[in-house]
Design a protein around this motif. Structure first.
Motif, short mmCIF file in Angstrom:
data_model
loop_
_atom_site.label_atom_id
_atom_site.label_comp_id
_atom_site.label_asym_id
_atom_site.label_seq_id
_atom_site.Cartn_x
_atom_site.Cartn_y
_atom_site.Cartn_z
N SER A 142 -0.16 -19.05 0.01
CA SER A 142 -0.26 -19.17 -1.44
C SER A 142 -1.70 -18.82 -1.81
O SER A 142 -2.64 -19.32 -1.22
N LEU A 143 -1.83 -17.95 -2.81
CA LEU A 143 -3.14 -17.48 -3.25
C LEU A 143 -3.57 -18.20 -4.52
O LEU A 143 -2.73 -18.62 -5.32
N GLU A 144 -4.88 -18.33 -4.71
CA GLU A 144 -5.39 -19.01 -5.91
C GLU A 144 -5.15 -18.19 -7.17
O GLU A 144 -4.94 -18.74 -8.24
N ASN A 145 -5.17 -16.88 -7.05
CA ASN A 145 -4.97 -16.00 -8.20
C ASN A 145 -3.78 -15.09 -7.92
O ASN A 145 -3.21 -15.09 -6.84
N ASP A 146 -3.43 -14.28 -8.91
CA ASP A 146 -2.33 -13.33 -8.75
C ASP A 146 -2.82 -12.06 -8.07
O ASP A 146 -2.79 -10.96 -8.63
N ASP A 147 -3.31 -12.22 -6.82
CA ASP A 147 -3.92 -11.11 -6.10
C ASP A 147 -3.05 -10.53 -4.98
O ASP A 147 -3.54 -9.75 -4.16
N ALA A 148 -1.78 -10.90 -4.94
CA ALA A 148 -0.93 -10.49 -3.82
C ALA A 148 -0.88 -8.97 -3.66
O ALA A 148 -0.88 -8.46 -2.54
N ASP A 149 -0.86 -8.24 -4.77
CA ASP A 149 -0.77 -6.78 -4.69
C ASP A 149 -2.03 -6.13 -4.15
O ASP A 149 -2.00 -4.98 -3.70
N LYS A 150 -3.17 -6.82 -4.19
CA LYS A 150 -4.44 -6.28 -3.70
C LYS A 150 -4.53 -6.28 -2.17
O LYS A 150 -5.31 -5.53 -1.60
N ILE A 151 -3.74 -7.12 -1.53
CA ILE A 151 -3.88 -7.31 -0.08
C ILE A 151 -3.21 -6.16 0.66
O ILE A 151 -2.04 -5.87 0.48
N LYS A 152 -3.98 -5.53 1.51
CA LYS A 152 -3.48 -4.46 2.36
C LYS A 152 -3.79 -4.82 3.81
O LYS A 152 -4.96 -4.98 4.17
N LEU A 153 -2.78 -4.96 4.62
CA LEU A 153 -2.96 -5.30 6.03
C LEU A 153 -2.25 -4.24 6.88
O LEU A 153 -1.04 -4.30 7.08
N ASP A 154 -3.00 -3.27 7.33
CA ASP A 154 -2.43 -2.19 8.12
C ASP A 154 -1.87 -2.72 9.44
O ASP A 154 -2.51 -3.50 10.14
N GLY A 155 -0.64 -2.30 9.74
CA GLY A 155 -0.01 -2.67 11.00
C GLY A 155 0.52 -4.08 11.05
O GLY A 155 0.92 -4.55 12.12
N ILE A 156 0.51 -4.77 9.92
CA ILE A 156 1.01 -6.15 9.87
C ILE A 156 2.11 -6.22 8.83
O ILE A 156 1.97 -5.69 7.72
N ASP A 157 3.23 -6.85 9.18
CA ASP A 157 4.37 -6.97 8.28
C ASP A 157 4.06 -7.98 7.18
O ASP A 157 4.02 -9.17 7.42
N LEU A 158 3.81 -7.48 5.96
CA LEU A 158 3.47 -8.31 4.82
C LEU A 158 4.52 -8.14 3.74
O LEU A 158 4.88 -7.02 3.39
N THR A 159 5.04 -9.26 3.23
CA THR A 159 6.01 -9.24 2.15
C THR A 159 5.41 -9.99 0.96
O THR A 159 5.00 -11.14 1.11
N VAL A 160 5.36 -9.32 -0.18
CA VAL A 160 4.89 -9.96 -1.42
C VAL A 160 6.09 -10.68 -2.02
O VAL A 160 7.05 -10.04 -2.44
N MET A 161 6.03 -12.00 -2.04
CA MET A 161 7.15 -12.79 -2.55
C MET A 161 7.04 -12.97 -4.07
O MET A 161 8.05 -13.00 -4.76
N ASN A 162 5.83 -13.12 -4.56
CA ASN A 162 5.52 -13.06 -5.99
C ASN A 162 4.03 -12.78 -6.11
O ASN A 162 3.37 -12.54 -5.09
N LYS A 163 3.48 -12.81 -7.30
CA LYS A 163 2.09 -12.39 -7.51
C LYS A 163 1.06 -13.24 -6.77
O LYS A 163 -0.05 -12.79 -6.52
N LEU A 205 2.07 -15.28 -3.88
CA LEU A 205 2.68 -15.79 -2.64
C LEU A 205 3.06 -14.62 -1.74
O LEU A 205 3.75 -13.69 -2.17
N ILE A 206 2.57 -14.68 -0.50
CA ILE A 206 2.90 -13.62 0.46
C ILE A 206 3.44 -14.24 1.75
O ILE A 206 3.16 -15.40 2.06
N LYS A 207 4.21 -13.44 2.46
CA LYS A 207 4.72 -13.84 3.77
C LYS A 207 4.27 -12.79 4.78
O LYS A 207 4.43 -11.60 4.54
N ILE A 208 3.69 -13.27 5.88
CA ILE A 208 3.22 -12.36 6.92
C ILE A 208 3.96 -12.71 8.21
O ILE A 208 3.99 -13.87 8.63
N SER A 209 4.56 -11.71 8.82
CA SER A 209 5.24 -11.88 10.11
C SER A 209 4.46 -11.10 11.15
O SER A 209 4.09 -9.95 10.92
N PHE A 210 4.20 -11.73 12.30
CA PHE A 210 3.41 -11.05 13.32
C PHE A 210 3.73 -11.61 14.70
O PHE A 210 4.41 -12.63 14.84
#
Length: 195
Positions: free
Chosen positions: A125-146, A148-153
């Motif tokens: 859970s992020l403090e701000n609506d910054d989910a779209d800014k996050i870029k993680l190359d080679g890591i499975d990232l799902t933006v659940m909402n602005k 909240l993100i889910k990372i599988s690794f």
């Protein structure tokens, strides 16, 4: 008479104290199941085989039964349990065997079997609506909402700390992190290939 305390204790454990003088035929189906478990426990056997002992019992009774079964196990009684409740097997069993279509397809220490699943999820859970800014190359990232993100690794391939550092470096601020380890249900599905 010398076993009277044992009988009273078992009746209390299986929730049948008020039915101590009742005939088994007068009990409901759930009560008969509890009586069968109590009968198995009355002799304090060195090995106790339980086949689906908590099927059809309520949550409070299930917890009471597991508490008593843990006490028996701590006292040196070997418990052999069959169950379809995988979360129950995971919580109660040191060693397990997974049976699929009548065949043992995996067996071993529960913790070792679960560690073979090289998976982990982080729900962040992020403090701000910054989910779209996050870029993680080679890591499975799902933006659940602005926010909240889910990372599988795979923990064998990347350290959790590195993932968190990359999120901070992208400018996002983390509010909370919840991690989810693989459970016995995932292991069963992977071993039996039933998606």
């Amino acid at each position: 008479p010398k076993n009277e305390n044992c009988v009273e204790e078992i009746l209390e454990t299986v929730g049948l104290t008020d039915k101590a003088d009742a005939y088994p035929r007068s009990l409901s189906g759930g009560m008969r199941r509890r009586l069968m478990i109590g009968k198995a426990m009355v002799h304090r056997p060195p090995i106790l085989i339980l086949d689906e002992p908590t099927a059809g019992v309520d949550v409070a009774l299930r917890q009471s039964l597991w508490k008593e079964i843990r006490k028996l196990n701590d006292a040196g009684v070997t418990i052999i349990l069959t169950t379809h409740y995988l979360e129950e097997a995971e919580a109660m069993c040191d060693t397990l065997a997974i049976v699929n279509k009548g065949q043992v397809v995996a067996e071993g220490q529960t913790s070792e079997m679960l560690s073979k699943l090289d998976k982990k999820e982080l729900i962040i859970s992020l403090e701000n609506d910054d989910a779209d800014k996050i870029k993680l190359d080679g890591i499975d990232l799902t933006v659940m909402n602005k926010s909240l993100i889910k990372i599988s690794f795979k923990p064998s391939e990347i350290n959790e700390g590195i993932i968190i550092e990359k999120i901070y470096n992208s400018g996002a601020k983390i509010k909370t992190i919840n991690s989810k380890e693989p459970d016995l249900e995932e292991l069963f599905l992977e071993i039996t290939n039933e998606n």
